[in-house]
Design a protein around this motif. Structure first.
Motif, mmCIF file in Angstrom:
data_model
loop_
_atom_site.group_PDB
_atom_site.id
_atom_site.type_symbol
_atom_site.label_atom_id
_atom_site.label_comp_id
_atom_site.label_asym_id
_atom_site.label_seq_id
_atom_site.Cartn_x
_atom_site.Cartn_y
_atom_site.Cartn_z
ATOM 1 N N VAL A 195 13.403 -12.502 2.023
ATOM 2 C CA VAL A 195 13.068 -11.642 0.889
ATOM 3 C C VAL A 195 11.587 -11.867 0.579
ATOM 4 N N ILE A 196 10.793 -10.796 0.625
ATOM 5 C CA ILE A 196 9.357 -10.912 0.348
ATOM 6 C C ILE A 196 9.101 -10.409 -1.070
ATOM 7 N N GLY A 197 8.604 -11.300 -1.933
ATOM 8 C CA GLY A 197 8.390 -10.960 -3.341
ATOM 9 C C GLY A 197 9.469 -11.625 -4.175
ATOM 10 N N SER A 198 9.061 -12.611 -4.994
ATOM 11 C CA SER A 198 10.067 -13.395 -5.730
ATOM 12 C C SER A 198 10.032 -13.093 -7.230
ATOM 13 N N GLY A 199 9.616 -11.852 -7.581
ATOM 14 C CA GLY A 199 9.558 -11.481 -8.996
ATOM 15 C C GLY A 199 10.943 -11.224 -9.561
ATOM 16 N N LEU A 200 10.945 -10.402 -10.595
ATOM 17 C CA LEU A 200 12.190 -10.084 -11.291
ATOM 18 C C LEU A 200 13.294 -9.665 -10.309
ATOM 19 N N MET A 201 12.965 -8.716 -9.421
ATOM 20 C CA MET A 201 13.989 -8.166 -8.529
ATOM 21 C C MET A 201 14.245 -9.054 -7.316
ATOM 22 N N GLY A 202 13.165 -9.521 -6.669
ATOM 23 C CA GLY A 202 13.349 -10.330 -5.460
ATOM 24 C C GLY A 202 14.183 -11.567 -5.749
ATOM 25 N N SER A 203 13.955 -12.190 -6.910
ATOM 26 C CA SER A 203 14.716 -13.401 -7.230
ATOM 27 C C SER A 203 16.187 -13.059 -7.471
ATOM 28 N N SER A 216 10.334 -6.775 -1.609
ATOM 29 C CA SER A 216 10.455 -6.455 -3.037
ATOM 30 C C SER A 216 9.189 -6.907 -3.758
ATOM 31 N N VAL A 217 8.025 -6.474 -3.256
ATOM 32 C CA VAL A 217 6.753 -6.842 -3.896
ATOM 33 C C VAL A 217 6.364 -5.751 -4.886
ATOM 34 N N VAL A 218 5.210 -5.926 -5.521
ATOM 35 C CA VAL A 218 4.721 -4.957 -6.517
ATOM 36 C C VAL A 218 4.836 -3.513 -6.014
ATOM 37 N N GLU A 219 5.034 -2.609 -6.969
ATOM 38 C CA GLU A 219 5.228 -1.192 -6.606
ATOM 39 C C GLU A 219 3.869 -0.545 -6.327
ATOM 40 N N GLU A 239 0.099 1.030 -0.953
ATOM 41 C CA GLU A 239 -0.749 0.446 0.088
ATOM 42 C C GLU A 239 -0.292 -0.972 0.445
ATOM 43 N N VAL A 240 0.089 -1.756 -0.587
ATOM 44 C CA VAL A 240 0.557 -3.130 -0.327
ATOM 45 C C VAL A 240 1.835 -3.069 0.519
ATOM 46 N N LYS A 241 2.726 -2.180 0.172
ATOM 47 C CA LYS A 241 3.981 -2.079 0.923
ATOM 48 C C LYS A 241 3.733 -1.608 2.357
ATOM 49 N N THR A 294 13.252 -1.863 2.169
ATOM 50 C CA THR A 294 12.359 -1.945 1.017
ATOM 51 C C THR A 294 13.151 -1.648 -0.252
ATOM 52 N N ASN A 295 12.772 -2.369 -1.319
ATOM 53 C CA ASN A 295 13.420 -2.183 -2.623
ATOM 54 C C ASN A 295 12.579 -1.252 -3.502
ATOM 55 N N THR A 296 11.703 -0.443 -2.882
ATOM 56 C CA THR A 296 10.873 0.447 -3.707
ATOM 57 C C THR A 296 11.751 1.293 -4.628
ATOM 58 N N SER A 302 19.390 -2.570 -8.479
ATOM 59 C CA SER A 302 19.111 -2.295 -9.879
ATOM 60 C C SER A 302 18.997 -3.607 -10.646
ATOM 61 N N ASN A 303 18.333 -3.542 -11.766
ATOM 62 C CA ASN A 303 17.970 -4.730 -12.532
ATOM 63 C C ASN A 303 18.975 -5.008 -13.659
ATOM 64 N N PRO A 304 19.523 -6.209 -13.794
ATOM 65 C CA PRO A 304 19.381 -7.371 -12.923
ATOM 66 C C PRO A 304 20.408 -7.330 -11.771
HETATM 67 P P1 NAD Z 1 7.443 -8.218 -10.179
HETATM 68 O O1 NAD Z 1 6.082 -7.878 -10.640
HETATM 69 O O2 NAD Z 1 8.355 -8.953 -11.085
HETATM 70 O O3 NAD Z 1 7.382 -9.058 -8.801
HETATM 71 C C1 NAD Z 1 6.590 -8.681 -7.708
HETATM 72 C C2 NAD Z 1 6.266 -9.942 -6.923
HETATM 73 O O4 NAD Z 1 5.630 -9.574 -5.708
HETATM 74 C C3 NAD Z 1 5.299 -10.903 -7.647
HETATM 75 O O5 NAD Z 1 5.898 -12.188 -7.747
HETATM 76 C C4 NAD Z 1 4.059 -10.927 -6.750
HETATM 77 O O6 NAD Z 1 3.417 -12.192 -6.719
HETATM 78 C C5 NAD Z 1 4.669 -10.581 -5.403
HETATM 79 N N1 NAD Z 1 3.730 -10.038 -4.430
HETATM 80 C C6 NAD Z 1 2.724 -9.165 -4.630
HETATM 81 N N2 NAD Z 1 2.107 -8.879 -3.446
HETATM 82 C C7 NAD Z 1 2.749 -9.609 -2.494
HETATM 83 C C8 NAD Z 1 2.601 -9.746 -1.085
HETATM 84 N N3 NAD Z 1 1.662 -9.070 -0.421
HETATM 85 N N4 NAD Z 1 3.439 -10.580 -0.428
HETATM 86 C C9 NAD Z 1 4.398 -11.270 -1.096
HETATM 87 N N5 NAD Z 1 4.596 -11.171 -2.437
HETATM 88 C C10 NAD Z 1 3.781 -10.344 -3.120
HETATM 89 O O7 NAD Z 1 8.094 -6.811 -9.729
HETATM 90 P P2 NAD Z 1 9.647 -6.415 -9.667
HETATM 91 O O8 NAD Z 1 10.042 -5.810 -10.968
HETATM 92 O O9 NAD Z 1 10.422 -7.554 -9.088
HETATM 93 O O10 NAD Z 1 9.581 -5.222 -8.623
HETATM 94 C C11 NAD Z 1 9.552 -5.463 -7.225
HETATM 95 C C12 NAD Z 1 9.991 -4.199 -6.509
HETATM 96 O O11 NAD Z 1 11.309 -3.821 -6.962
HETATM 97 C C13 NAD Z 1 9.093 -2.987 -6.777
HETATM 98 O O12 NAD Z 1 9.015 -2.222 -5.614
HETATM 99 C C14 NAD Z 1 9.860 -2.232 -7.879
HETATM 100 O O13 NAD Z 1 9.578 -0.878 -7.931
HETATM 101 C C15 NAD Z 1 11.301 -2.483 -7.421
HETATM 102 N N6 NAD Z 1 12.311 -2.352 -8.459
HETATM 103 C C16 NAD Z 1 12.072 -2.823 -9.709
HETATM 104 C C17 NAD Z 1 13.076 -2.699 -10.686
HETATM 105 C C18 NAD Z 1 12.860 -3.245 -12.062
HETATM 106 O O14 NAD Z 1 13.681 -2.937 -12.956
HETATM 107 N N7 NAD Z 1 11.835 -4.034 -12.303
HETATM 108 C C19 NAD Z 1 14.299 -2.111 -10.361
HETATM 109 C C20 NAD Z 1 14.517 -1.669 -9.049
HETATM 110 C C21 NAD Z 1 13.516 -1.797 -8.095
#
Ligand code: NAD
Length: 292
Positions: free
Chosen positions: A16-24, A98-101, A104-106, A125-127, A151-153
């Motif tokens: 899982v790439i990206g450990s934010g709200l969704m990745g975790s 599941s990194v920032v939305e 370009e990064v994705k 991808t979790n976009t 979906s969150n959480p």
């Molecule tokens: P977030 O900001 O909580 O977490 C994003 C994480 O990605 C951060 O920890 C950041 O450090 C990391 N990151 C950034 N660039 C990176 C890279 N190049 N390599 C590795 N890690 C990198 O965001 P989130 O809310 O977890 O959203 C993540 C994805 O999930 C987005 O695509 C968003 O659209 C999607 N999503 C979000 C929700 C929501 O309710 N928040 C629901 C469904 C889907």
């Protein structure tokens, strides 16, 4: 999607790439289902927060009687929390980004994954909004790239939206569906690879109107949320939910949807004002509401 064809099941580690709200949250669900998970990020701090968040969430599930008390420890043992390095790809069967939305990064991440992994590895991808074909770009094996939109959480929301691009193979599609089901979640398929898919398009219609009502001075955020909860039966008001999801993500979503569907998806002024001021919701301590 007519043929019932299957790739091998997911048996190796899931990256899982990206450990934010969704990745975790996704890592927690996958590990609870018995998979070995490598949760990675570019930020050590984000990984530390993710570890605490997962432990807290598992404890709450036990306390509320929704999980057996011996599961959290084994689930946590199945997750590695490390900063991203290409060695994280060794022996993986599935990579879930599941990194920032940010498109370009994705795209960059998928170009790299396309080059570094064999075509047998499923790339998801979790976009919330970008068409999968746009993220896949000029990948050499786009047939194994797919949208797996949680979906969150994730531990509490049982439905995952699956979005095949025009180039996704039936095999990859079936493998993705089987994997989500093996995690104890259900699936809904979005039949066209368009911005916002089903769930984000539907959700944005509600939250943008809720914000326009606040902008028009008809009611406060609390009052709008009360109407949704006590007149429409929503578990959570749309503006509290938006604070939870992140206002920056919501702003980026409305830009992409407005480009494709027209002005009905344009961000309301209050959303732009809050994001410009750094009030991105719960994660920053302030959005429509203020948090301790
Ligand atoms: P977030 O900001 O909580 O977490 C994003 C994480 O990605 C951060 O920890 C950041 O450090 C990391 N990151 C950034 N660039 C990176 C890279 N190049 N390599 C590795 N890690 C990198 O965001 P989130 O809310 O977890 O959203 C993540 C994805 O999930 C987005 O695509 C968003 O659209 C999607 N999503 C979000 C929700 C929501 O309710 N928040 C629901 C469904 C889907």
């Amino acid at each position: 999607m007519e043929k019932e064809t299957h790739r091998r099941p997911i048996s190796g580690p899931v990256l899982v790439i990206g450990s934010g709200l969704m990745g975790s949250g996704i890592a927690q669900v996958i590990a609870t289902a018995g998979y070995h998970v490598r949760l990675t990020d570019v930020s050590r701090k984000a990984l530390d927060i993710a570890q605490t968040r997962i432990a807290d969430s598992l404890s709450r599930l036990v306390a509320s009687g929704r999980m057996e008390s011996d599961i959290p420890e084994t689930a946590l043992e199945r997750i590695e929390f490390d900063e991203y390095a290409p060695s994280a790809l060794n022996e993986v069967d599935l990579v879930l980004e599941s990194v920032v939305e940010d498109l370009e990064v994705k795209r960059e991440i998928f170009q790299d994954l396309d080059a570094r992994t064999g075509s047998e590895v499923l790339l998801a991808t979790n976009t919330s909004q970008f068409p999968i074909g746009k993220i896949a770009g000029g990948a050499s094996s786009p047939e194994r790239i797919i949208g797996m939109h949680w979906s969150n959480p994730p531990p509490l929301m049982p439905l995952v939206e699956v979005i095949p691009s025009a180039k996704t193979s039936d095999e990859a599609f079936n493998q993705c569906i089987d994997f989500v089901h093996s995690c104890g979640h259900r699936t809904v398929v979005c039949r066209k690879d368009v911005p916002g898919f089903i769930s984000t398009r539907l959700y944005q219609a509600l939250v943008l109107e809720a914000m326009r009502i606040v902008d028009d001075g008809l009611a406060s955020a609390e009052e709008v949320d009360d109407v949704a909860r006590y007149m429409h039966g929503h578990k959570m008001g749309p503006l509290a939910a938006l604070d939870f999801a992140g206002l920056d993500t919501a702003l980026s979503v409305s830009k992409e949807l407005a480009d494709h569907y027209g002005p009905r998806f344009l961000a309301s002024p209050v959303l732009s004002r809050l994001v410009d001021a750094g009030h991105t919701g719960r994660k920053s301590g302030r959005g429509f509401y203020t948090y301790e």
